[in-house]
Enzyme design. Structure first.
Site, mmCIF file in Angstrom:
data_model
loop_
_atom_site.group_PDB
_atom_site.id
_atom_site.type_symbol
_atom_site.label_atom_id
_atom_site.label_comp_id
_atom_site.label_asym_id
_atom_site.label_seq_id
_atom_site.Cartn_x
_atom_site.Cartn_y
_atom_site.Cartn_z
ATOM 1 N N CYS A 119 0.981 -1.272 -0.082
ATOM 2 C CA CYS A 119 0.177 0.017 -0.035
ATOM 3 C C CYS A 119 0.849 1.211 -0.040
ATOM 4 C CB CYS A 119 -0.872 -0.063 1.174
ATOM 5 S SG CYS A 119 -1.966 -1.336 1.206
ATOM 6 N N HIS A 258 -3.242 7.560 1.609
ATOM 7 C CA HIS A 258 -3.587 6.198 1.416
ATOM 8 C C HIS A 258 -5.071 5.977 1.723
ATOM 9 C CE1 HIS A 258 -3.792 1.973 0.489
ATOM 10 N NE2 HIS A 258 -3.715 1.693 1.915
ATOM 11 N N ASN A 288 -9.901 0.081 -0.376
ATOM 12 C CA ASN A 288 -8.409 0.119 -0.453
ATOM 13 C C ASN A 288 -7.983 -0.616 -1.722
ATOM 14 O OD1 ASN A 288 -5.781 -0.115 -0.015
ATOM 15 N ND2 ASN A 288 -6.018 -1.051 2.019
HETATM 16 N N1 ACO Z 1 -18.319 -8.188 8.648
HETATM 17 C C1 ACO Z 1 -18.787 -8.271 9.893
HETATM 18 N N2 ACO Z 1 -18.088 -8.723 11.320
HETATM 19 C C2 ACO Z 1 -16.847 -8.813 10.873
HETATM 20 C C3 ACO Z 1 -16.187 -8.500 9.578
HETATM 21 C C4 ACO Z 1 -16.929 -8.352 8.505
HETATM 22 N N3 ACO Z 1 -16.480 -7.960 7.405
HETATM 23 N N4 ACO Z 1 -14.868 -8.661 9.789
HETATM 24 C C5 ACO Z 1 -14.424 -8.760 11.101
HETATM 25 N N5 ACO Z 1 -15.733 -9.066 11.935
HETATM 26 C C6 ACO Z 1 -16.061 -9.327 13.062
HETATM 27 C C7 ACO Z 1 -14.838 -10.113 13.857
HETATM 28 O O1 ACO Z 1 -15.004 -11.576 13.609
HETATM 29 C C8 ACO Z 1 -15.003 -9.773 15.145
HETATM 30 O O2 ACO Z 1 -15.920 -10.747 15.691
HETATM 31 P P1 ACO Z 1 -15.804 -11.406 17.302
HETATM 32 O O3 ACO Z 1 -16.028 -10.028 18.151
HETATM 33 O O4 ACO Z 1 -17.216 -11.800 17.167
HETATM 34 O O5 ACO Z 1 -14.614 -12.059 17.267
HETATM 35 C C9 ACO Z 1 -15.517 -8.176 15.405
HETATM 36 O O6 ACO Z 1 -16.172 -8.141 13.911
HETATM 37 C C10 ACO Z 1 -14.395 -7.333 15.520
HETATM 38 O O7 ACO Z 1 -13.306 -7.594 14.632
HETATM 39 P P2 ACO Z 1 -11.908 -6.770 14.678
HETATM 40 O O8 ACO Z 1 -10.967 -7.444 13.698
HETATM 41 O O9 ACO Z 1 -11.424 -6.536 16.061
HETATM 42 O O10 ACO Z 1 -12.564 -5.289 14.248
HETATM 43 P P3 ACO Z 1 -12.012 -3.942 14.002
HETATM 44 O O11 ACO Z 1 -12.811 -3.050 14.905
HETATM 45 O O12 ACO Z 1 -10.439 -4.014 14.485
HETATM 46 O O13 ACO Z 1 -12.030 -3.680 12.432
HETATM 47 C C11 ACO Z 1 -10.659 -3.485 10.712
HETATM 48 C C12 ACO Z 1 -11.381 -4.393 11.702
HETATM 49 C C13 ACO Z 1 -11.693 -2.988 10.011
HETATM 50 C C14 ACO Z 1 -9.974 -4.477 9.614
HETATM 51 C C15 ACO Z 1 -9.789 -2.508 11.405
HETATM 52 O O14 ACO Z 1 -8.994 -3.441 12.326
HETATM 53 C C16 ACO Z 1 -8.560 -1.854 10.625
HETATM 54 O O15 ACO Z 1 -9.189 -1.060 9.730
HETATM 55 N N6 ACO Z 1 -7.521 -2.034 10.599
HETATM 56 C C17 ACO Z 1 -6.570 -1.658 9.700
HETATM 57 C C18 ACO Z 1 -6.539 -2.482 8.473
HETATM 58 C C19 ACO Z 1 -6.395 -1.964 7.495
HETATM 59 O O16 ACO Z 1 -6.896 -0.809 6.860
HETATM 60 N N7 ACO Z 1 -5.838 -2.750 6.497
HETATM 61 C C20 ACO Z 1 -5.789 -2.524 5.037
HETATM 62 C C21 ACO Z 1 -4.558 -2.950 4.441
HETATM 63 S S1 ACO Z 1 -3.165 -2.302 5.202
HETATM 64 C C22 ACO Z 1 -3.573 -0.859 4.775
HETATM 65 O O17 ACO Z 1 -3.686 -0.360 3.828
HETATM 66 C C23 ACO Z 1 -2.949 0.377 5.867
#
Ligand code: ACO
Length: 331
Positions: A119, A258, A288
């Site tokens: 990214c 980004h 993304n």
């Molecule tokens: N739909 C529904 N529920 C979901 C989904 C989904 N698509 N994905 C995860 N969940 C659930 C999980 O299973 C979890 O359930 P549980 O509590 O029963 O175990 C719950 O949602 C919370 O999951 P988390 O992963 O803790 O959720 P979080 O609030 O951290 O959000 C996210 C996840 C959006 C990925 C966040 O961590 C994030 O934005 N991280 C940055 C990562 C990123 O942007 N990566 C892109 C590539 S890297 C870059 O470009 C920078």
């Protein structure tokens, strides 16, 4: 190669982009995996993404974006003597996707290669091209970010599959000789790149030619860990970029981040004290697109005449590696 000339700068003279025709809204994903439009939009700000058609390759997206950038710049393909293409989803293991773009555009003999920084790829590619131009090894560069990330997603993993989209963006850079004593010269003012391979496991594809012959792998991510690093590392590199230019946050006219997650983008804008209308956001419509997200955002912002000549533009990105970086441009 001519001798280094620090009086030379790279200016952005054109932007272009391309998005595949097929749009997949969050609601469509609800029918194929255990997710919801509410979860995706609240946690990420993503409403939809573009997905490449069967047979539509990263090079196809890159060629379309490049043609659009060259037209915007008013530059003939034959004038391009450097192509740097940032991608994590090349057409083939080798050769570089950049050479396919070069052949299609018609600039044989130019330098052409790919850059892999996930990214952060576009910021890396821009820094590399800027250095080529500043030392005089090229005069006109095409810098491209192009991805078909949908091809390396595990569509059974709701934690990653909902986050990404396909697309390509490109900019044309031209080397200009600075006029001695010029007060506020246009161009790339500084670039800042970092990597820390100790965080490899936070975000990677679990395959590749050397580790799993015959299997390219799919995205694996610890979302929370990436989020934590994103906030910390982007803040650090933005501070570094501002300090290098003697700028304070109020000097920034446009933040073009980004586009990974709306919450990360809003957090950075708040930290800089930037009004929301000064931040270019496309994550809601593009999701993304990895290395393509910043040039696509630049394309949108220039098409709508938001960024004007003389504006100070700050780019920042973080991605797998981990890699991260920033770039300050006087447009
Ligand atoms: N739909 C529904 N529920 C979901 C989904 C989904 N698509 N994905 C995860 N969940 C659930 C999980 O299973 C979890 O359930 P549980 O509590 O029963 O175990 C719950 O949602 C919370 O999951 P988390 O992963 O803790 O959720 P979080 O609030 O951290 O959000 C996210 C996840 C959006 C990925 C966040 O961590 C994030 O934005 N991280 C940055 C990562 C990123 O942007 N990566 C892109 C590539 S890297 C870059 O470009 C920078």
């Amino acid at each position: 190669m001519s001798a280094p000339d620090r009086l030379r700068r790279s200016i952005v003279i054109g932007c272009g982009g391309y998005l595949p025709a097929r749009i997949v809204a969050n609601a469509e994903l609800e029918s194929t995996m255990d997710t919801s439009d509410a979860w995706i939009s609240e946690r990420t700000g993503i409403l939809q993404r573009h997905i490449a058609a069967d047979g539509e390759k990263t090079s196809d997206l890159a060629i379309a974006a490049s043609r659009s950038a060259l037209a915007h710049a008013g530059v003939e393909a034959g004038e391009v003597d450097l192509i740097v293409l940032a991608t994590t989803t090349p057409d083939e293991t080798f050769p570089a996707t950049a050479v396919r773009v070069q052949a299609a555009l018609g600039c044989p003999g130019s330098i052409a290669f790919d850059v892999q920084a996930v990214c952060s790829g576009f910021v890396y590619a821009l820094a590399i091209a800027d250095n080529f131009l500043r030392v005089g090894q090229a005069r006109t560069a095409l810098v491209i970010g192009a991805e078909t990330f949908s091809r390396i997603l595990d569509w059974n993993d709701r934690g990653t599959a909902v986050l990404f989209g396909d697309g390509a963006g490109a900019v044309v850079l031209k080397a200009v000789d600075r006029v001695e004593g010029e007060a506020s010269p246009r161009g790339i003012l500084s670039t800042h790149l970092h990597a820390d391979g100790r965080h490899h496991d936070a975000l990677f594809a679990d395959g590749g030619p050397s580790s799993t012959p015959g299997r390219v792998g799919v995205v694996r991510m610890n979302g929370r860990e990436v989020f934590r690093h994103a906030v910390e590392k982007l803040s650090g590199v933005v501070e570094e970029a501002l300090a290098a230019n003697g700028f304070s946050p109020s000097d920034i006219d446009w933040l073009v981040p980004h586009q990974a997650n709306r919450r990360i983008i809003d957090g950075m804008a708040r930290k800089l004290g930037l009004a929301p209308e000064r931040v270019v956001v496309t994550v809601d419509r593009h999701a993304n697109t990895s290395a393509a997200s910043i040039p696509l955002a630049l394309w949108e912002a220039t098409k709508s005449d938001r960024i004007a000549p003389g504006d100070i533009v700050l780019l920042e990105a973080i991605g797998g590696g981990l890699t991260w970086g920033a770039c300050v441009i006087r447009w």
